[in-house]
Structures are given as C-alpha cells and as structure tokens.
Design a protein around this motif. Structure first.
Motif, PDB file in Angstrom:
ATOM      1  N   GLN A   9       0.844  -1.195   0.000  1.00 44.37           N
ATOM      2  CA  GLN A   9       0.000   0.000   0.000  1.00 44.37           C
ATOM      3  C   GLN A   9       0.878   1.242   0.000  1.00 44.37           C
ATOM      4  O   GLN A   9       1.744   1.399   0.850  1.00 44.37           O
ATOM      5  CB  GLN A   9      -0.894  -0.015   1.241  1.00 44.37           C
ATOM      6  CG  GLN A   9      -1.885   1.103   1.286  1.00 44.37           C
ATOM      7  CD  GLN A   9      -2.827   0.964   2.468  1.00 44.37           C
ATOM      8  OE1 GLN A   9      -2.916  -0.094   3.070  1.00 44.37           O
ATOM      9  NE2 GLN A   9      -3.522   2.024   2.797  1.00 44.37           N
ATOM     10  N   SER A  10       0.639   2.133  -0.952  1.00 47.32           N
ATOM     11  CA  SER A  10       1.395   3.378  -0.996  1.00 47.32           C
ATOM     12  C   SER A  10       0.797   4.367   0.000  1.00 47.32           C
ATOM     13  O   SER A  10      -0.310   4.176   0.494  1.00 47.32           O
ATOM     14  CB  SER A  10       1.389   3.968  -2.402  1.00 47.32           C
ATOM     15  OG  SER A  10       0.075   4.303  -2.779  1.00 47.32           O
ATOM     16  N   GLY A  11       1.518   5.426   0.273  1.00 52.35           N
ATOM     17  CA  GLY A  11       1.107   6.389   1.289  1.00 52.35           C
ATOM     18  C   GLY A  11      -0.223   7.059   1.038  1.00 52.35           C
ATOM     19  O   GLY A  11      -0.947   7.370   1.973  1.00 52.35           O
ATOM     20  N   ASP A  12      -0.580   7.286  -0.222  1.00 51.42           N
ATOM     21  CA  ASP A  12      -1.841   7.981  -0.509  1.00 51.42           C
ATOM     22  C   ASP A  12      -2.962   7.024  -0.925  1.00 51.42           C
ATOM     23  O   ASP A  12      -3.999   7.447  -1.403  1.00 51.42           O
ATOM     24  CB  ASP A  12      -1.635   9.036  -1.585  1.00 51.42           C
ATOM     25  CG  ASP A  12      -1.131   8.451  -2.901  1.00 51.42           C
ATOM     26  OD1 ASP A  12      -0.784   7.259  -2.928  1.00 51.42           O
ATOM     27  OD2 ASP A  12      -1.084   9.194  -3.895  1.00 51.42           O
ATOM     28  N   SER A  13      -2.764   5.751  -0.698  1.00 59.01           N
ATOM     29  CA  SER A  13      -3.756   4.755  -1.076  1.00 59.01           C
ATOM     30  C   SER A  13      -4.973   4.815  -0.160  1.00 59.01           C
ATOM     31  O   SER A  13      -4.836   4.947   1.054  1.00 59.01           O
ATOM     32  CB  SER A  13      -3.138   3.354  -0.996  1.00 59.01           C
ATOM     33  OG  SER A  13      -4.109   2.365  -1.233  1.00 59.01           O
ATOM     34  N   LYS A  51      13.668  -2.525  -3.613  1.00 58.13           N
ATOM     35  CA  LYS A  51      12.226  -2.380  -3.404  1.00 58.13           C
ATOM     36  C   LYS A  51      11.564  -2.121  -4.746  1.00 58.13           C
ATOM     37  O   LYS A  51      12.054  -1.332  -5.543  1.00 58.13           O
ATOM     38  CB  LYS A  51      11.941  -1.227  -2.446  1.00 58.13           C
ATOM     39  CG  LYS A  51      12.353  -1.517  -1.024  1.00 58.13           C
ATOM     40  CD  LYS A  51      11.844  -0.446  -0.097  1.00 58.13           C
ATOM     41  CE  LYS A  51      12.217  -0.797   1.328  1.00 58.13           C
ATOM     42  NZ  LYS A  51      11.612   0.115   2.281  1.00 58.13           N
ATOM     43  N   ALA A  53       8.639  -0.563  -7.049  1.00 58.49           N
ATOM     44  CA  ALA A  53       7.803   0.636  -6.983  1.00 58.49           C
ATOM     45  C   ALA A  53       6.350   0.234  -6.768  1.00 58.49           C
ATOM     46  O   ALA A  53       5.885  -0.751  -7.341  1.00 58.49           O
ATOM     47  CB  ALA A  53       7.943   1.438  -8.265  1.00 58.49           C
ATOM     48  N   PRO A  54       5.621   0.984  -5.943  1.00 62.34           N
ATOM     49  CA  PRO A  54       4.204   0.671  -5.752  1.00 62.34           C
ATOM     50  C   PRO A  54       3.423   0.928  -7.037  1.00 62.34           C
ATOM     51  O   PRO A  54       3.811   1.729  -7.873  1.00 62.34           O
ATOM     52  CB  PRO A  54       3.769   1.621  -4.637  1.00 62.34           C
ATOM     53  CG  PRO A  54       4.764   2.727  -4.657  1.00 62.34           C
ATOM     54  CD  PRO A  54       6.039   2.154  -5.177  1.00 62.34           C
ATOM     55  N   THR A  56       0.636   2.601  -9.026  1.00 56.03           N
ATOM     56  CA  THR A  56      -0.063   3.884  -8.866  1.00 56.03           C
ATOM     57  C   THR A  56      -1.127   4.035  -9.951  1.00 56.03           C
ATOM     58  O   THR A  56      -1.077   3.364 -10.985  1.00 56.03           O
ATOM     59  CB  THR A  56       0.918   5.064  -8.981  1.00 56.03           C
ATOM     60  OG1 THR A  56       1.462   5.067 -10.312  1.00 56.03           O
ATOM     61  CG2 THR A  56       2.036   4.973  -7.952  1.00 56.03           C
TER      62      THR A  56
END
Length: 90
Positions: A9-13, A51, A53-54, A56
C-alpha cells in the motif's frame, strides 16, 4: 491457484488492494500464467535491498501494471472500493 496476494500500500492509497488469481483467470477455459508472468507481474522476490515501486493510478492510466489489461475505464477507477476493499493502514 496461488492464494490471494495483498499488494503493498502506498502512502496515498485509500486502502489495501488484494489481488485474486481466481477472479482474473476464472473466465479462461485453460489459464496461461505466461500472459502476466514474468513480464507484467514479476513473481520472483526482489533482490535483498531492492524495493519494487508501488502500483499507482498514474501507471495504470499509462497502461502499466493493472492498466495493461484493464485500461483507464475498467472497474470505474473513480470508485476506489472496486479494488481497495479495506481501510487504509494506520
């Protein structure tokens, strides 16, 4: 089939996305894993310290990740709950 996979989960998800193989190949009489693996969805663990990339929405709109098959109109990308089933992590 492999078990469902909770994607990072990305920060703005708005919430965690869980990928279900059964939902994605259930319509195929003879599933072919090579349609997505390894190019679209790598299945090998990333090297130590690397890592990925998430995923988006920007990438999906460019036809990457989920957008490679779904495109920008699939699942009404304006309706977050069609993919983001859970609450954001605290």
């Amino acid at each position: 089939l492999p078990a469902d996979i909770a994607l990072p989960q990305s920060g703005d998800s708005p919430g965690r996305v869980t990928f279900s193989h059964a939902n994605h190949i259930g319509f195929q009489a003879k599933p072919d894993c090579t349609v997505c693996h390894p190019k679209l969805a790598p299945i090998m663990k990333a090297a130590k310290g690397v890592k990925r990339a998430p995923i988006t929405h920007a990438a999906m709109l460019k036809g990457q990740a989920c957008g490679a098959c779904h495109g920008k109109d699939a699942h009404n990308f304006d309706d977050c709950t069609s993919c983001h089933k859970s609450q954001p992590s605290q």
